[in-house]
Design a protein around this motif. Structure first.
Motif, PDB file in Angstrom:
ATOM      1  N   MET A   1       0.841  -1.164   0.000  1.00 31.95           N
ATOM      2  CA  MET A   1       0.000   0.000   0.000  1.00 31.95           C
ATOM      3  C   MET A   1       0.893   1.235   0.000  1.00 31.95           C
ATOM      4  SD  MET A   1      -2.988   0.923   2.726  1.00 31.95           S
ATOM      5  CE  MET A   1      -2.141   1.540   4.148  1.00 31.95           C
ATOM      6  N   ALA A   2       0.822   2.006  -1.053  1.00 29.96           N
ATOM      7  CA  ALA A   2       1.647   3.200  -1.183  1.00 29.96           C
ATOM      8  C   ALA A   2       1.082   4.324  -0.313  1.00 29.96           C
ATOM      9  CB  ALA A   2       1.710   3.644  -2.637  1.00 29.96           C
ATOM     10  N   THR A   3       1.968   4.967   0.403  1.00 34.26           N
ATOM     11  CA  THR A   3       1.575   6.089   1.242  1.00 34.26           C
ATOM     12  C   THR A   3       1.888   7.389   0.515  1.00 34.26           C
ATOM     13  OG1 THR A   3       3.720   6.300   2.295  1.00 34.26           O
ATOM     14  CG2 THR A   3       2.154   4.744   3.296  1.00 34.26           C
ATOM     15  N   LEU A   4       1.454   8.502   1.095  1.00 30.08           N
ATOM     16  CA  LEU A   4       1.790   9.802   0.520  1.00 30.08           C
ATOM     17  C   LEU A   4       3.297  10.019   0.557  1.00 30.08           C
ATOM     18  CD1 LEU A   4      -1.045  12.056   2.019  1.00 30.08           C
ATOM     19  CD2 LEU A   4      -0.981  10.865  -0.175  1.00 30.08           C
ATOM     20  N   TYR A   5       3.925   9.496   1.586  1.00 29.30           N
ATOM     21  CA  TYR A   5       5.380   9.599   1.690  1.00 29.30           C
ATOM     22  C   TYR A   5       6.049   8.803   0.569  1.00 29.30           C
ATOM     23  CZ  TYR A   5       4.382  11.463   6.327  1.00 29.30           C
ATOM     24  OH  TYR A   5       3.917  12.229   7.369  1.00 29.30           O
ATOM     25  N   ASP A   6       5.478   7.655   0.245  1.00 26.42           N
ATOM     26  CA  ASP A   6       6.020   6.841  -0.843  1.00 26.42           C
ATOM     27  C   ASP A   6       5.901   7.572  -2.177  1.00 26.42           C
ATOM     28  OD1 ASP A   6       6.560   4.805   0.965  1.00 26.42           O
ATOM     29  OD2 ASP A   6       4.696   3.716   0.518  1.00 26.42           O
ATOM     30  N   LEU A   7       4.789   8.269  -2.377  1.00 19.83           N
ATOM     31  CA  LEU A   7       4.604   9.000  -3.638  1.00 19.83           C
ATOM     32  C   LEU A   7       5.682  10.055  -3.837  1.00 19.83           C
ATOM     33  CD1 LEU A   7       0.736   9.545  -3.752  1.00 19.83           C
ATOM     34  CD2 LEU A   7       2.108   8.165  -5.304  1.00 19.83           C
ATOM     35  N   LEU A   8       6.094  10.672  -2.738  1.00 15.46           N
ATOM     36  CA  LEU A   8       7.138  11.699  -2.837  1.00 15.46           C
ATOM     37  C   LEU A   8       8.538  11.134  -2.612  1.00 15.46           C
ATOM     38  CD1 LEU A   8       5.430  14.694  -0.985  1.00 15.46           C
ATOM     39  CD2 LEU A   8       5.508  14.190  -3.431  1.00 15.46           C
ATOM     40  N   ASN A   9       8.604   9.851  -2.292  1.00 15.31           N
ATOM     41  CA  ASN A   9       9.878   9.171  -2.082  1.00 15.31           C
ATOM     42  C   ASN A   9      10.671   9.793  -0.927  1.00 15.31           C
ATOM     43  OD1 ASN A   9      11.658   7.119  -2.593  1.00 15.31           O
ATOM     44  ND2 ASN A   9      12.802   8.253  -4.144  1.00 15.31           N
ATOM     45  N   VAL A  10       9.973   9.979   0.213  1.00 19.67           N
ATOM     46  CA  VAL A  10      10.612  10.476   1.430  1.00 19.67           C
ATOM     47  C   VAL A  10      10.213   9.582   2.593  1.00 19.67           C
ATOM     48  CG1 VAL A  10      10.757  12.894   0.708  1.00 19.67           C
ATOM     49  CG2 VAL A  10       8.724  12.097   1.914  1.00 19.67           C
ATOM     50  N   ARG A  11      10.975   9.672   3.677  1.00 18.82           N
ATOM     51  CA  ARG A  11      10.625   8.932   4.880  1.00 18.82           C
ATOM     52  C   ARG A  11       9.485   9.650   5.595  1.00 18.82           C
ATOM     53  NH1 ARG A  11      16.245   9.196   7.168  1.00 18.82           N
ATOM     54  NH2 ARG A  11      15.023   9.795   8.982  1.00 18.82           N
ATOM     55  N   ASP A  12       8.806   8.934   6.482  1.00 18.26           N
ATOM     56  CA  ASP A  12       7.664   9.550   7.158  1.00 18.26           C
ATOM     57  C   ASP A  12       8.065  10.574   8.213  1.00 18.26           C
ATOM     58  OD1 ASP A  12       8.675   7.682   8.903  1.00 18.26           O
ATOM     59  OD2 ASP A  12       6.729   6.829   9.443  1.00 18.26           O
ATOM     60  N   ASP A  13       9.341  10.672   8.507  1.00 16.54           N
ATOM     61  CA  ASP A  13       9.793  11.708   9.444  1.00 16.54           C
ATOM     62  C   ASP A  13      10.550  12.826   8.716  1.00 16.54           C
ATOM     63  OD1 ASP A  13      12.045  10.267   8.775  1.00 16.54           O
ATOM     64  OD2 ASP A  13      12.801  10.089  10.822  1.00 16.54           O
ATOM     65  N   ALA A  14      10.306  12.969   7.434  1.00 21.06           N
ATOM     66  CA  ALA A  14      10.993  13.980   6.619  1.00 21.06           C
ATOM     67  C   ALA A  14      10.611  15.387   7.068  1.00 21.06           C
ATOM     68  CB  ALA A  14      10.649  13.790   5.144  1.00 21.06           C
ATOM     69  N   SER A  15      11.564  16.289   6.933  1.00 22.92           N
ATOM     70  CA  SER A  15      11.315  17.693   7.291  1.00 22.92           C
ATOM     71  C   SER A  15      10.493  18.359   6.178  1.00 22.92           C
ATOM     72  CB  SER A  15      12.639  18.432   7.461  1.00 22.92           C
ATOM     73  OG  SER A  15      13.282  18.562   6.195  1.00 22.92           O
ATOM     74  N   ASP A  16       9.993  19.551   6.484  1.00 22.84           N
ATOM     75  CA  ASP A  16       9.217  20.298   5.475  1.00 22.84           C
ATOM     76  C   ASP A  16      10.068  20.591   4.245  1.00 22.84           C
ATOM     77  OD1 ASP A  16       7.009  20.275   7.136  1.00 22.84           O
ATOM     78  OD2 ASP A  16       7.421  22.264   7.997  1.00 22.84           O
ATOM     79  N   GLU A  17      11.317  20.906   4.462  1.00 23.87           N
ATOM     80  CA  GLU A  17      12.217  21.212   3.344  1.00 23.87           C
ATOM     81  C   GLU A  17      12.461  19.965   2.485  1.00 23.87           C
ATOM     82  OE1 GLU A  17      14.118  23.432   0.729  1.00 23.87           O
ATOM     83  OE2 GLU A  17      13.092  24.242   2.480  1.00 23.87           O
ATOM     84  N   GLU A  18      12.650  18.808   3.113  1.00 22.99           N
ATOM     85  CA  GLU A  18      12.840  17.560   2.365  1.00 22.99           C
ATOM     86  C   GLU A  18      11.588  17.220   1.549  1.00 22.99           C
ATOM     87  OE1 GLU A  18      15.845  14.883   5.095  1.00 22.99           O
ATOM     88  OE2 GLU A  18      13.800  15.214   5.843  1.00 22.99           O
ATOM     89  N   ILE A  19      10.431  17.469   2.116  1.00 20.53           N
ATOM     90  CA  ILE A  19       9.181  17.191   1.406  1.00 20.53           C
ATOM     91  C   ILE A  19       9.052  18.121   0.204  1.00 20.53           C
ATOM     92  CG2 ILE A  19       6.657  17.387   1.592  1.00 20.53           C
ATOM     93  CD1 ILE A  19       6.953  16.244   4.445  1.00 20.53           C
ATOM     94  N   LYS A  20       9.420  19.385   0.385  1.00 24.69           N
ATOM     95  CA  LYS A  20       9.338  20.364  -0.710  1.00 24.69           C
ATOM     96  C   LYS A  20      10.277  19.971  -1.860  1.00 24.69           C
ATOM     97  CE  LYS A  20       9.028  25.317  -1.099  1.00 24.69           C
ATOM     98  NZ  LYS A  20       9.287  26.585  -0.416  1.00 24.69           N
ATOM     99  N   ARG A  21      11.512  19.590  -1.533  1.00 18.47           N
ATOM    100  CA  ARG A  21      12.471  19.167  -2.567  1.00 18.47           C
ATOM    101  C   ARG A  21      11.984  17.901  -3.272  1.00 18.47           C
ATOM    102  NH1 ARG A  21      17.100  20.386   1.120  1.00 18.47           N
ATOM    103  NH2 ARG A  21      16.572  18.335   1.893  1.00 18.47           N
ATOM    104  N   ALA A  22      11.471  16.948  -2.493  1.00 19.16           N
ATOM    105  CA  ALA A  22      10.994  15.696  -3.076  1.00 19.16           C
ATOM    106  C   ALA A  22       9.791  15.950  -3.976  1.00 19.16           C
ATOM    107  CB  ALA A  22      10.616  14.716  -1.959  1.00 19.16           C
TER     108      ALA A  22
END
Length: 182
Positions: A1-22
């Motif tokens: 089951m793909a999560t939103l984190y999987d869609l962006l290819n980041v870990r679930d504890d990613a920072s806001d900046e990591e999420i923005k870059r991803a």
């Protein structure tokens, strides 16, 4: 089951900046203009990435998503544990039926090959059928030997000493059921 984190290819504890870059990286890769010939698929994927970023970039929505996701993962884990318990109980019941069947045929005087064949005919896995058949025949032989040693003897014959019956039966069961031979 793909999560939103999987869609962006980041870990679930990613920072806001990591999420923005991803998000930027994933959006560029999935953008329909960059996927000529696959525009429809790319558009769907691009929309999913946008929605994932919209949720994960908003602290309140991300907190709610994480809570719901954690609850769902817990629920799925409980369901899988229950399914595993049900499967194990069914295997144990099936094993008990196979053992009872093998013992019935052994007590009727059938040899190991017949007992083995009957078990195979009842969809018992070959290796398990072999162990059960060996154990049932050995247990039956042990019971017969025990019955022979405890049967009353004519008055002039001495009775042979035998090892304790519980040790013999336990040994037979242990060796037969688990395929361990001395």
């Amino acid at each position: 089951m793909a999560t939103l984190y999987d869609l962006l290819n980041v870990r679930d504890d990613a920072s806001d900046e990591e999420i923005k870059r991803a998000y930027r990286r994933a959006a560029m890769k999935a953008h329909p203009d960059r996927n000529v010939g696959r525009e429809v698929h790319a558009h769907v994927q691009f929309q999913e990435i946008k929605e994932a970023y919209a949720i994960l970039s908003d602290p309140e929505q991300r907190r709610v998503y994480d809570a719901v996701y954690a609850e769902e993962i817990t629920r799925l884990a409980r369901e899988q544990e229950e399914e595993a318990r049900v499967r194990e109980a069914a295997r144990e019941a099936e094993y008990a039926r196979h053992v009872a069947l093998a013992m019935r045929f052994a007590e009727q005087g059938h040899n190991r090959d017949v007992v083995f064949g009957v078990l195979l005919g009842r969809d018992c896995e070959a290796q398990l059928a072999r162990r059960i058949a060996d154990g049932a025949i050995a247990l039956h032989a042990s019971r017969q030997a025990q019955a022979d040693t405890t049967a009353p003897r004519p008055s002039g014959e001495p009775q042979a000493e035998a090892e304790p019956s519980h040790a013999n039966i336990f040994s037979t069961l242990w060796h037969g059921m688990f395929g361990l031979h001395p």
